[in-house]
Design an enzyme around this catalytic site. Structure first.
Site, PDB file in Angstrom:
ATOM      1  N   ASP A   1      -8.620   3.349  -8.625  1.00 39.51           N
ATOM      2  CA  ASP A   1      -7.773   2.155  -8.416  1.00 39.51           C
ATOM      3  C   ASP A   1      -8.411   0.896  -8.998  1.00 39.51           C
ATOM      4  O   ASP A   1      -9.618   0.681  -8.860  1.00 39.51           O
ATOM      5  CB  ASP A   1      -7.569   1.897  -6.924  1.00 39.51           C
ATOM      6  CG  ASP A   1      -6.708   2.938  -6.262  1.00 39.51           C
ATOM      7  OD1 ASP A   1      -5.775   2.559  -5.554  1.00 39.51           O
ATOM      8  OD2 ASP A   1      -6.989   4.132  -6.440  1.00 39.51           O
TER       9      ASP A   1
ATOM     10  N   SER B   1       0.843  -1.189   0.000  1.00 35.56           N
ATOM     11  CA  SER B   1       0.000   0.000   0.000  1.00 35.56           C
ATOM     12  C   SER B   1       0.881   1.243   0.000  1.00 35.56           C
ATOM     13  O   SER B   1       2.060   1.178   0.348  1.00 35.56           O
ATOM     14  CB  SER B   1      -0.904   0.011   1.234  1.00 35.56           C
ATOM     15  OG  SER B   1      -1.737  -1.121   1.270  1.00 35.56           O
ATOM     16  N   GLY B   2       0.294   2.382  -0.382  1.00 32.52           N
ATOM     17  CA  GLY B   2       1.029   3.639  -0.316  1.00 32.52           C
ATOM     18  C   GLY B   2       1.043   4.444  -1.600  1.00 32.52           C
ATOM     19  O   GLY B   2       1.931   5.285  -1.792  1.00 32.52           O
ATOM     20  N   GLY B   3       0.074   4.229  -2.477  1.00 33.30           N
ATOM     21  CA  GLY B   3       0.028   4.976  -3.732  1.00 33.30           C
ATOM     22  C   GLY B   3      -0.066   6.479  -3.523  1.00 33.30           C
ATOM     23  O   GLY B   3       0.383   7.258  -4.368  1.00 33.30           O
ATOM     24  N   GLU B   4      -0.637   6.911  -2.402  1.00 28.68           N
ATOM     25  CA  GLU B   4      -0.759   8.348  -2.110  1.00 28.68           C
ATOM     26  C   GLU B   4       0.539   8.928  -1.571  1.00 28.68           C
ATOM     27  O   GLU B   4       0.614  10.117  -1.250  1.00 28.68           O
ATOM     28  CB  GLU B   4      -1.893   8.587  -1.111  1.00 28.68           C
ATOM     29  CG  GLU B   4      -3.269   8.554  -1.742  1.00 28.68           C
ATOM     30  CD  GLU B   4      -3.588   7.222  -2.391  1.00 28.68           C
ATOM     31  OE1 GLU B   4      -3.869   7.234  -3.612  1.00 28.68           O
ATOM     32  OE2 GLU B   4      -3.571   6.195  -1.707  1.00 28.68           O
TER      33      GLU B   4
ATOM     34  N   ASN C   1      -3.963   3.355  -8.458  1.00 27.08           N
ATOM     35  CA  ASN C   1      -3.818   4.611  -9.190  1.00 27.08           C
ATOM     36  C   ASN C   1      -2.361   4.980  -9.425  1.00 27.08           C
ATOM     37  O   ASN C   1      -1.490   4.658  -8.619  1.00 27.08           O
ATOM     38  CB  ASN C   1      -4.495   5.743  -8.403  1.00 27.08           C
ATOM     39  CG  ASN C   1      -3.867   5.943  -7.025  1.00 27.08           C
ATOM     40  OD1 ASN C   1      -4.081   5.149  -6.126  1.00 27.08           O
ATOM     41  ND2 ASN C   1      -3.086   6.995  -6.858  1.00 27.08           N
TER      42      ASN C   1
ATOM     43  N   ASP D   1      -8.447   8.796  -9.676  1.00 25.78           N
ATOM     44  CA  ASP D   1      -8.111   7.861  -8.602  1.00 25.78           C
ATOM     45  C   ASP D   1      -9.018   6.635  -8.621  1.00 25.78           C
ATOM     46  O   ASP D   1      -9.510   6.186  -7.596  1.00 25.78           O
ATOM     47  CB  ASP D   1      -8.177   8.526  -7.220  1.00 25.78           C
ATOM     48  CG  ASP D   1      -7.747   7.562  -6.104  1.00 25.78           C
ATOM     49  OD1 ASP D   1      -6.720   6.883  -6.262  1.00 25.78           O
ATOM     50  OD2 ASP D   1      -8.461   7.455  -5.098  1.00 25.78           O
TER      51      ASP D   1
END
Length: 596
Positions: free
Chosen positions: A322, A191-194, A278, A320
Site C-alpha cells: 500500500d 478503508s476496505g481494500g481487502e 493496494n 500488498d
C-alpha cells in the site's frame, strides 16, 4: 484575519470561526503554537515536530509518569490525542469513544461521546479495530467512525453538530483514518481494500457536512477528477482514461486503491497530498495491467479535488505494498538545488523524495538494506525494477514465492515518521520483516474478504530483530543511523527542539533517543504495547509527553483479536507470536514530565 474566539469552558475552549475566515487560516496559526497539538500529525506538513525544548537530551533521562488515563477499550490504540487550549481530546478504537479532558481540573472528563455502531462492522475491519485520531476546526471535533460515519462534535459540549455516511460496512467500507480540515472542508478517505472497495478521497463542507467533491483512485477520468492533458506523471500527461485502460474489463469497479492513511496540505500551493493502497485482489494474475491509480501519490487542488500530478510507485502490485503512508512536506536540497519537496517512506521499502510542485522524482532509495523484491527504481520511468525470483505473478499458477523482503506490512506501515528542521533528518519507525506469499484464485462477493493470498512472515535471514528505528537523509537517500528492535516499531515518532526523538515499541516501551546520534537516553515500559503516536504539549509552563498504549494493529492482531492460527491476520499472527511473551492487552494514555 480574525483569530479564533476563546470560550469560558475549562478556561480556554476553542469555539467557532469568525465570519469570512477559513478553518485552516486559524489552524495555520495554531499549529505554530508549540503549547498545543492541534492536528493528528502536528502540522499540515506532517512533521510531527515540536519547538518545545524544556525536555532535552540532557535531562530526558529524568522523565517520570505525571498522570494516566484508562480508555476502557482493549484493542489496538493507534493515533494520539489533540490538545486545544486547556483541553485534551482522546479517542479510542471501536466503538470510537471520544473524551474531552480538562487539563486545568485534574484531567476531569468534560464530556464523553460514544457512538452506537453495529458490531457487524468489526469483522469487515481488515487489521484490528483501530482509529488514527480526531481532527479539529471551526469549533468542532471531527470523528471518523469505524462504520464510515463522519461526525462533527461541538468541541465545548460533545454534542453532534452534524454527521454524514461516507461508506457502507455491508460491502466492506469502513473508516480508520484521521480526518483533515482544509479551508472550509473536512477530508476523509475510505478503508476496505481487502474487500474490493474502490478507493476515494471525499471532501465535506465543514459547516453542514454536504459533499464538496469526491475523487476516486481508479475509473473514468471524471470519477478520478483527472484531466488527461493537464494531470501529469513525471512531467508527462497521463493520457485519457488511464484509470480504466490499465485494468481488464470492469475490474476497476472493485479495484481497491483505498485511502486509509495520512493526508498533508501545502497552503501556498493549495494542494492536498495523500497515497492510495493496494489493488484488489492480492492475486496479481487476476488483474493484469498497471492497475492505475492504486499505489499512487496524488497531489490535488483543495478547492476542486482535481489532480495536478500523480506518481505510481508500485505498478501492478504483487505484494500488498500500500502507498498510504504519510507525505512529509519539507525543503530538501538535492544535487545542490533546493526543492519544495515531498518525502514518503513507502511500504515497498523505498524512500522517495519528489518535488511537490511538479511531481518530479528526485530520490528513490531503499531504507532497509534487506529489501530484495526490486533492485532499484528507474529514475526516468519511475518504475521499480522487479527481481523475477520475488515476483508473485505466475500466470495463474498457485506458487509459494519465498523470502520476499519486505513482507506485506511493508518496511513501514501507517506509523508516521517525524522530521526535524533542526537536524534536517527524518526519523522513521520501520518493520524488518520478510514473507512467503502464495496467491490463489478468489471470486468477489460484496462484503466478503477479497484477498486471494496466503502469507507467512518472519525476520530476514540471519537476523533476529523484526524492526529498526532509523534516521534518514532525504537529500541523499541514506540511512544516517539505525537502532534494531526486537519487534516492528509500530508507533509514530516525535522529534523536538530539545534534540530528542521519541517512539514506542510493541513490547510497550516509550523510548527517547538523541536526535543526532540515536543514543538511547530513556525508556519506560507502559502497561501494553505501543502502536500510538507520541505527542507533546505544554501546560502551565511545563512540557509533557503523551502516548497511547494498547497493543494491536496489524502486527498485534493476534493478541488484540485472540487469534492463534499462524496464517491468520494475513500472516501476522505467526510472525508476531512471541509478542505475547512481552505484553498484554490494554488501553491507556500515559503522560510524562520532568520532576518538579
Amino acid at each position: 484575519m480574525k483569530a479564533l474566539l476563546r470560550g469560558a469552558l475549562a478556561g480556554a475552549m476553542v469555539v467557532g470561526l469568525a465570519a469570512g475566515a477559513y478553518a485552516s487560516d486559524d489552524l495555520v496559526t495554531m499549529q505554530k503554537n508549540a503549547k498545543e497539538w492541534v492536528m493528528p500529525t502536528g502540522n499540515y506538513a506532517n512533521w510531527r515536530y515540536s519547538t518545545l525544548d524544556q525536555i532535552n537530551a540532557g535531562n530526558v533521562g529524568k522523565l517520570q509518569v505525571a498522570w494516566t488515563f484508562s480508555t476502557g477499550v482493549l484493542r489496538g490504540h493507534e493515533g494520539g490525542p489533540l490538545i486545544i487550549g486547556n483541553v485534551m481530546y482522546v479517542h479510542t478504537p471501536f466503538p470510537n469513544i471520544v473524551y474531552a479532558l480538562d487539563l486545568n481540573d485534574d484531567n476531569k472528563i468534560l464530556w464523553k461521546y460514544e457512538p452506537k455502531q453495529d458490531p457487524d462492522t468489526i469483522p469487515v475491519m481488515c487489521c484490528d479495530t483501530v482509529n488514527r485520531g480526531v481532527a479539529y476546526g471551526d469549533g468542532k471535533i471531527f470523528l471518523y467512525q469505524a462504520d464510515a460515519t463522519l461526525v462533527a462534535l461541538d468541541a465545548k459540549t460533545g454534542k453532534v453538530d452534524w454527521s454524514v455516511s461516507n461508506g457502507d460496512p455491508k460491502i466492506g467500507e469502513t473508516g480508520t483514518s484521521a480526518p483533515m480540515v482544509v479551508k472550509d472542508k473536512v477530508v476523509v478517505g475510505i478503508s476496505g481494500g481487502e474487500f474490493g472497495v474502490r478507493g476515494r478521497l471525499t471532501a465535506y463542507d465543514i459547516k453542514d457536512g454536504k459533499m464538496a467533491w469526491r475523487a476516486y483512485s481508479m475509473g473514468p477520468d471524471s470519477d478520478i477528477l483527472m484531466d488527461p492533458e493537464k494531470t501529469t506523471m513525471l512531467g508527462k500527461p497521463v493520457g485519457k482514461d488511464s484509470g480504466l485502460n490499465t485494468w481488464e474489463g470492469d475490474q476497476w469497479k472493485i479495484g481497491g486503491g483505498t485511502t486509509w492513511g495520512w493526508y498533508s496540505y501545502d497552503p501556498e500551493l493549495n494542494l492536498i497530498y495523500y497515497g492510495s493502497g493496494n489493488p484488489s485482489t492480492w492475486n496479481p494474475s487476476q488483474r493484469p495491467g498497471d492497475n492505475r491509480w492504486s499505489m499512487t501519490i496524488f497531489a490535488r487542488d483543495a478547492d476542486t479535488g482535481m489532480a495536478k500530478w500523480v506518481y505510481q510507485m508500485t505498478p501492478h502490485d504483487e505484494w500488498d505494498y500500500d502507498g498510504i503512508n504519510e507525505m512529509v512536506l519539507a525543503d530538501v536540497t538535492v544535487d545542490g538545488k533546493k526543492h519544495k519537496a515531498l518525502v514518503h517512506f513507502d511500504r515497498n521499502g523505498f524512500g522517495y523524495t519528489l518535488d511537490r510542485e511538479t511531481g518530479a522524482l528526485l530520490v528513490a532509495q531503499k531504507y532497509d538494506p534487506k529489501v530484495n523484491w526490486a533492485t532499484h527504481v528507474d529514475m526516468k520511468t519511475g518504475r521499480p525494477q522487479v527481481v523475477d525470483k520475488y515476483s508473485t505473478d505466475h500466470n495463474g499458477e498457485d506458487v509459494n514465492t519465498k523470502g520476499i523482503c519486505p513482507a506485506a506490512l511493508g518496511t513501514k506501515d501507517q506509523q508516521p515518521s517525524a522530521y526535524s528542521p533542526k537536524t534536517g533528518l527524518f526519523y522513521v519507525p520501520t518493520n524488518h520483516v520478510c514473507m512467503d506469499y502464495e496467491p490463489f484464485r478468489v471470486a468477489y462477493t460484496a462484503g466478503q474478504p477479497y484477498v486471494g493470498a496466503t502469507l507467512s512472515m518472519y525476520p530476514p535471514e540471519g537476523d533476529k530483530n523484526m524492526g529498526n528505528f532509523i534516521a534518514w537523509d532525504a537529500s541523499k537517500g541514506k540511512i544516517v543511523w539505525s537502532l534494531p528492535e526486537r519487534f516492528s516499531v509500530w508507533s509514530g515518532a516525535l522529534a523536538t527542539a530539545g534534540d530528542v526523538v521519541f517512539y514506542g515499541t510493541l513490547e510497550g516501551y516509550l523510548k527517547a533517543v538523541d536526535a543526532k546520534t540515536g543514543k538511547e537516553l530513556y525508556k519506560f515500559k507502559t502497561p501494553s504495547g505501543i502502536i500510538g503516536n507520541v505527542t507533546t504539549y505544554e501546560h502551565n509552563g511545563k512540557q509533557y509527553i503523551a502516548v497511547l498504549s494498547g497493543v494491536g494493529g496489524w502486527a498485534g492482531i493476534g493478541l488484540a483479536a485472540g487469534l492463534t492460527d499462524p496464517n491468520a491476520g494475513l500472516g501476522a499472527v505467526g510472525g508476531y507470536a512471541a509478542l505475547a511473551n512481552y505484553t498484554a492487552l490494554g488501553g491507556q494514555l500515559t503522560v510524562f514530565s520532568l520532576p518538579n
